[in-house]
Design an enzyme around this catalytic site. Structure first.
Site, PDB file in Angstrom:
ATOM      1  N   ASP A 186       4.108  -8.406 -29.035  1.00  0.00           N
ATOM      2  CA  ASP A 186       4.985  -7.051 -29.177  1.00  0.00           C
ATOM      3  C   ASP A 186       3.901  -5.762 -28.664  1.00  0.00           C
ATOM      4  O   ASP A 186       3.827  -5.021 -29.417  1.00  0.00           O
ATOM      5  CB  ASP A 186       5.587  -6.656 -30.329  1.00  0.00           C
ATOM      6  CG  ASP A 186       6.758  -5.590 -30.033  1.00  0.00           C
ATOM      7  OD1 ASP A 186       6.864  -5.093 -28.829  1.00  0.00           O
ATOM      8  OD2 ASP A 186       7.581  -5.312 -30.961  1.00  0.00           O
TER       9      ASP A 186
ATOM     10  N   ASP B 194       1.319  -0.812 -32.746  1.00  0.00           N
ATOM     11  CA  ASP B 194       2.419  -1.314 -33.732  1.00  0.00           C
ATOM     12  C   ASP B 194       2.180  -2.296 -34.382  1.00  0.00           C
ATOM     13  O   ASP B 194       3.104  -3.248 -34.576  1.00  0.00           O
ATOM     14  CB  ASP B 194       3.760  -1.588 -32.649  1.00  0.00           C
ATOM     15  CG  ASP B 194       5.031  -1.360 -33.575  1.00  0.00           C
ATOM     16  OD1 ASP B 194       5.059  -1.126 -34.624  1.00  0.00           O
ATOM     17  OD2 ASP B 194       6.137  -2.082 -32.895  1.00  0.00           O
TER      18      ASP B 194
HETATM   19  N1  LIG Z   1       5.919 -15.539 -27.491  1.00  0.00           N
HETATM   20  C1  LIG Z   1       6.691 -15.458 -28.599  1.00  0.00           C
HETATM   21  N2  LIG Z   1       6.692 -16.888 -28.961  1.00  0.00           N
HETATM   22  C2  LIG Z   1       7.530 -16.681 -30.269  1.00  0.00           C
HETATM   23  N3  LIG Z   1       8.330 -15.831 -30.681  1.00  0.00           N
HETATM   24  C3  LIG Z   1       8.369 -14.616 -30.264  1.00  0.00           C
HETATM   25  C4  LIG Z   1       7.709 -14.527 -29.035  1.00  0.00           C
HETATM   26  N4  LIG Z   1       7.661 -12.913 -28.928  1.00  0.00           N
HETATM   27  C5  LIG Z   1       8.622 -12.672 -29.691  1.00  0.00           C
HETATM   28  N5  LIG Z   1       9.025 -13.666 -30.364  1.00  0.00           N
HETATM   29  C6  LIG Z   1       9.862 -13.292 -31.561  1.00  0.00           C
HETATM   30  O1  LIG Z   1      10.799 -12.521 -31.365  1.00  0.00           O
HETATM   31  C7  LIG Z   1      10.679 -11.242 -32.155  1.00  0.00           C
HETATM   32  C8  LIG Z   1      10.963  -9.739 -31.332  1.00  0.00           C
HETATM   33  O2  LIG Z   1       9.595  -9.965 -30.267  1.00  0.00           O
HETATM   34  P1  LIG Z   1       9.156  -8.526 -29.990  1.00  0.00           P
HETATM   35  O3  LIG Z   1       8.418  -7.928 -31.246  1.00  0.00           O
HETATM   36  O4  LIG Z   1       8.208  -8.648 -28.955  1.00  0.00           O
HETATM   37  O5  LIG Z   1      10.208  -7.518 -29.798  1.00  0.00           O
HETATM   38  P2  LIG Z   1      10.968  -6.318 -30.532  1.00  0.00           P
HETATM   39  O6  LIG Z   1      10.255  -6.169 -31.736  1.00  0.00           O
HETATM   40  O7  LIG Z   1      12.306  -6.419 -30.531  1.00  0.00           O
HETATM   41  O8  LIG Z   1      10.654  -5.342 -29.619  1.00  0.00           O
HETATM   42  P3  LIG Z   1      10.841  -3.747 -29.406  1.00  0.00           P
HETATM   43  O9  LIG Z   1      10.330  -3.253 -30.619  1.00  0.00           O
HETATM   44  O10 LIG Z   1      10.006  -3.642 -28.062  1.00  0.00           O
HETATM   45  O11 LIG Z   1      12.271  -3.788 -28.921  1.00  0.00           O
HETATM   46  C9  LIG Z   1       9.277 -11.542 -32.799  1.00  0.00           C
HETATM   47  O12 LIG Z   1       9.238 -10.786 -34.054  1.00  0.00           O
HETATM   48  C10 LIG Z   1       9.383 -12.747 -32.875  1.00  0.00           C
HETATM   49  O13 LIG Z   1       9.936 -13.537 -34.132  1.00  0.00           O
HETATM   50 MG   LIG Z   2       8.420  -6.430 -32.572  1.00  0.00          MG
END
Ligand SMILES: Nc1ncnc2c1ncn2[C@@H]1O[C@H](COP(=O)(O)OP(=O)(O)OP(=O)(O)O)[C@@H](O)[C@H]1O
Ligand SMILES: [Mg+2]
Length: 239
Positions: free
Chosen positions: A188, A171
């Site tokens: 992610d 992804d």
């Molecule tokens: N370790 C981290 N440090 C800083 N910002 C983070 C971190 N993890 C995630 N983020 C922020 O949160 C946002 C969403 O996180 P992530 O991509 O893991 O989840 P998601 O896309 O909502 O996941 P899913 O698609 O599984 O629901 C990221 O795009 C980033 O901006």
């Molecule tokens: Mg994400």
């Protein structure tokens, strides 16, 4: 116990009772002191910053038990040869999903890929290293690198290391790469899978396509086939 009760109160009514209890457990185990602010409400998960001690933060990723697309999770998990048997129970699928992301991050981390260090995974909750300074590092789409060529090369190196570790992100895009002080950090890993997944190469091609397409707009012209090869042969060369 007083302080925990205080923290507990601030979490009340935001989460279901099960999640609330486990957040409390993680707090009492010292993984963080309390949730601070929500930074993202995703398709499946909510992301919060959490305080650990003065001036230090962590990220808490909470998969929602109610609104997850668990059938899609199930189909992704089923093609991952590492997951031997999957309980079809909706909650169990979500827990397996979070657990797999945790394992993926540990593996990537061990291979020296720039990812947030995972600290804990308890059912639907992940505790991760905070990437950023005061604020979370921006997604690549929101902060164009000052030197796109250098950033691109570093990103390719991360993809190579990941592949060498036997993983495909699956992804990878301008959303799941952070621009942290002009260097890439991959995040992610919920969809990341092992190379023996029959669909691994299809996923890798998609990742390559997303990255090449993004950098084309920054005048970096890379051939997708060439990049794919460089990721795949990187493995052979280093053994
Ligand atoms: N370790 C981290 N440090 C800083 N910002 C983070 C971190 N993890 C995630 N983020 C922020 O949160 C946002 C969403 O996180 P992530 O991509 O893991 O989840 P998601 O896309 O909502 O996941 P899913 O698609 O599984 O629901 C990221 O795009 C980033 O901006
Ligand atoms: Mg994400």
């Amino acid at each position: 116990m007083g302080i925990f009760r205080e923290k507990f109160k601030t979490l009340k009514n935001v989460f279901d009772l099960f999640t609330e209890r486990n957040l409390f457990k993680l707090i009492s185990q010292g993984y963080f002191e309390g949730l601070e602010s929500p930074i993202s409400i995703g398709k499946e998960a909510n992301i919060f910053t959490a305080k650990i001690k003065e001036g230090e933060k962590r990220i808490v990723k909470i998969y929602r038990l109610s609104t997850c697309d668990f059938m899609q999770m199930y189909s992704y998990l089923r093609s991952d040869p590492r997951i031997k048997k999957i309980n079809r129970n909706r909650r169990q699928i979500i827990f397996t999903w979070a657990q797999r992301e945790y394992r993926n991050l540990l593996k990537a981390r061990a291979a020296g890929v720039r990812v947030p260090t995972p600290f804990s995974c308890l059912y639907n909750i992940l505790v991760l290293e905070f990437i950023g300074d005061d604020d979370p590092a921006p997604q690549l789409k929101d902060k164009i690198p000052e030197n796109p060529f250098q950033f691109y090369n570093e990103l390719v190196e991360e993809m190579q290391k990941l592949y060498k570790a036997g993983l495909v992100h699956a992804d990878l895009s301008k959303f799941n790469v952070l621009n942290f002080q002009e260097h890439p950090v991959l995040i992610d890993f919920s969809q990341a899978t092992s190379l023996d997944n029959p669909r691994a190469i299809e996923y890798l091609k998609r990742d390559v396509h997303n990255i090449v397409t993004f950098f084309k707009k920054l005048n970096i012209y890379e051939d997708e086939e060439k990049l794919l090869k460089s990721i795949q042969t990187f493995k052979k060369k280093s053994f």
